[in-house]
Design a protein around this motif. Structure first.
Motif, PDB file in Angstrom:
ATOM      1  N   LYS A  15     -68.619 143.870 -14.363  1.00  0.00           N
ATOM      2  CA  LYS A  15     -67.446 144.445 -13.697  1.00  0.00           C
ATOM      3  C   LYS A  15     -67.411 144.034 -12.221  1.00  0.00           C
ATOM      4  O   LYS A  15     -66.365 143.687 -11.680  1.00  0.00           O
ATOM      5  N   ARG A  16     -68.565 144.057 -11.581  1.00  0.00           N
ATOM      6  CA  ARG A  16     -68.654 143.664 -10.176  1.00  0.00           C
ATOM      7  C   ARG A  16     -68.274 142.187 -10.021  1.00  0.00           C
ATOM      8  O   ARG A  16     -67.569 141.809  -9.094  1.00  0.00           O
ATOM      9  N   SER A  17     -68.734 141.351 -10.944  1.00  0.00           N
ATOM     10  CA  SER A  17     -68.456 139.922 -10.889  1.00  0.00           C
ATOM     11  C   SER A  17     -66.973 139.612 -11.099  1.00  0.00           C
ATOM     12  O   SER A  17     -66.405 138.766 -10.413  1.00  0.00           O
ATOM     13  N   LEU A  18     -66.339 140.313 -12.035  1.00  0.00           N
ATOM     14  CA  LEU A  18     -64.944 140.035 -12.379  1.00  0.00           C
ATOM     15  C   LEU A  18     -63.937 140.820 -11.544  1.00  0.00           C
ATOM     16  O   LEU A  18     -62.797 140.385 -11.393  1.00  0.00           O
ATOM     17  N   GLY A  19     -64.344 141.981 -11.089  1.00  0.00           N
ATOM     18  CA  GLY A  19     -63.394 142.903 -10.464  1.00  0.00           C
ATOM     19  C   GLY A  19     -62.839 143.842 -11.531  1.00  0.00           C
ATOM     20  O   GLY A  19     -62.822 143.504 -12.724  1.00  0.00           O
ATOM     21  N   ASP A  20     -62.409 145.009 -11.088  1.00  0.00           N
ATOM     22  CA  ASP A  20     -61.974 146.055 -12.019  1.00  0.00           C
ATOM     23  C   ASP A  20     -60.843 145.602 -12.946  1.00  0.00           C
ATOM     24  O   ASP A  20     -60.916 145.798 -14.157  1.00  0.00           O
ATOM     25  N   ARG A  21     -59.796 145.014 -12.375  1.00  0.00           N
ATOM     26  CA  ARG A  21     -58.624 144.656 -13.195  1.00  0.00           C
ATOM     27  C   ARG A  21     -58.956 143.576 -14.225  1.00  0.00           C
ATOM     28  O   ARG A  21     -58.589 143.683 -15.390  1.00  0.00           O
ATOM     29  N   ALA A  22     -59.644 142.532 -13.789  1.00  0.00           N
ATOM     30  CA  ALA A  22     -59.992 141.445 -14.707  1.00  0.00           C
ATOM     31  C   ALA A  22     -60.959 141.940 -15.785  1.00  0.00           C
ATOM     32  O   ALA A  22     -60.847 141.557 -16.955  1.00  0.00           O
ATOM     33  N   TYR A  23     -61.892 142.808 -15.392  1.00  0.00           N
ATOM     34  CA  TYR A  23     -62.844 143.367 -16.346  1.00  0.00           C
ATOM     35  C   TYR A  23     -62.111 144.176 -17.418  1.00  0.00           C
ATOM     36  O   TYR A  23     -62.361 143.997 -18.614  1.00  0.00           O
ATOM     37  N   GLU A  24     -61.217 145.053 -17.010  1.00  0.00           N
ATOM     38  CA  GLU A  24     -60.458 145.869 -17.974  1.00  0.00           C
ATOM     39  C   GLU A  24     -59.575 144.990 -18.854  1.00  0.00           C
ATOM     40  O   GLU A  24     -59.467 145.236 -20.060  1.00  0.00           O
ATOM     41  N   ALA A  25     -58.957 143.976 -18.270  1.00  0.00           N
ATOM     42  CA  ALA A  25     -58.126 143.058 -19.060  1.00  0.00           C
ATOM     43  C   ALA A  25     -58.980 142.316 -20.092  1.00  0.00           C
ATOM     44  O   ALA A  25     -58.568 142.139 -21.240  1.00  0.00           O
ATOM     45  N   LEU A  26     -60.168 141.879 -19.676  1.00  0.00           N
ATOM     46  CA  LEU A  26     -61.072 141.196 -20.601  1.00  0.00           C
ATOM     47  C   LEU A  26     -61.478 142.116 -21.734  1.00  0.00           C
ATOM     48  O   LEU A  26     -61.423 141.737 -22.910  1.00  0.00           O
ATOM     49  N   ARG A  27     -61.882 143.346 -21.407  1.00  0.00           N
ATOM     50  CA  ARG A  27     -62.280 144.311 -22.449  1.00  0.00           C
ATOM     51  C   ARG A  27     -61.131 144.558 -23.427  1.00  0.00           C
ATOM     52  O   ARG A  27     -61.335 144.555 -24.636  1.00  0.00           O
TER      53      ARG A  27
END
Length: 143
Positions: free
Chosen positions: A116-128
Motif C-alpha cells: 500500500k505504501r509503495s502504490l499509494g492508497d488509491r492505486a492499492y485499492e484499485a488493484l485490490r
C-alpha cells in the motif's frame, strides 16, 4: 508491452518471495505462502474439513491433502475425528501451528502495508478491486 498474464505472474513471484523471506526471519523458513493460506483458513475453534479448506484456498482436494499431510508430519496441524460425521476428519492447528498462523498473519499484514505504501492508497485499492474481479470464476471460464 508485457502481457497481463506475465505481469501478474511476476508480481506474484515477487510478493511470494518477500513473504517467504519474512516468514524465514520470523523463524519459519520451512513455510510457504500456500501454507499461510491454509493456516488462515482453518477454523481456530473447531477445525475445518479438508474439502472446505481446498475450496477456500482454491486448491484441489488432492493438493490440499498433500499439503495437510506435509504440515501434519512437521507438527503444524493434526487430523481429528469430526464429531458431526464419524466418517470425516477435521484439520486443526497444533500449538506450533497456531504460533505459525499468528506469524503468517503478521507477515501478510506487513506485506499489505508495504504494498500500500509503495502504490499509494488509491492505486492499492484499485488493484485490490481489480484482482477481486479477475479472481471470480466466469461463465466463459467453465466454472
Amino acid at each position: 508491452m508485457t502481457d497481463i498474464t506475465r505481469l501478474l505472474l511476476e508480481a506474484r513471484r515477487v510478493l511470494a518471495a518477500e513473504l517467504d523471506a519474512d516468514l524465514a526471519e520470523r523463524g519459519y523458513p520451512d513455510l510457504r505462502p500456500g501454507h499461510a493460506a491454509l493456516f488462515l483458513s482453518v477454523d481456530r475453534r473447531s477445525g475445518s474439513r479438508l474439502t472446505d479448506l481446498a475450496e477456500q484456498t482454491r486448491l484441489t482436494k488432492q493438493a490440499m491433502m498433500s499439503m495437510v499431510d506435509d504440515l501434519e508430519s512437521r507438527g503444524y496441524v493434526r487430523r481429528v475425528p469430526d464429531p458431526s460425521d464419524s466418517r470425516a476428519k477435521l484439520v486443526r492447528l497444533t500449538a506450533h501451528g497456531r504460533r505459525a498462523a499468528a506469524e503468517c498473519r503478521r507477515a501478510i499484514q506487513g506485506l499489505e502495508v508495504r504494498t500500500k505504501r509503495s502504490l499509494g492508497d488509491r492505486a492499492y485499492e484499485a488493484l485490490r478491486d481489480s484482482l477481486e474481479i479477475l479472481s471470480e470464476p466466469t461463465e466463459a471460464g467453465g466454472e
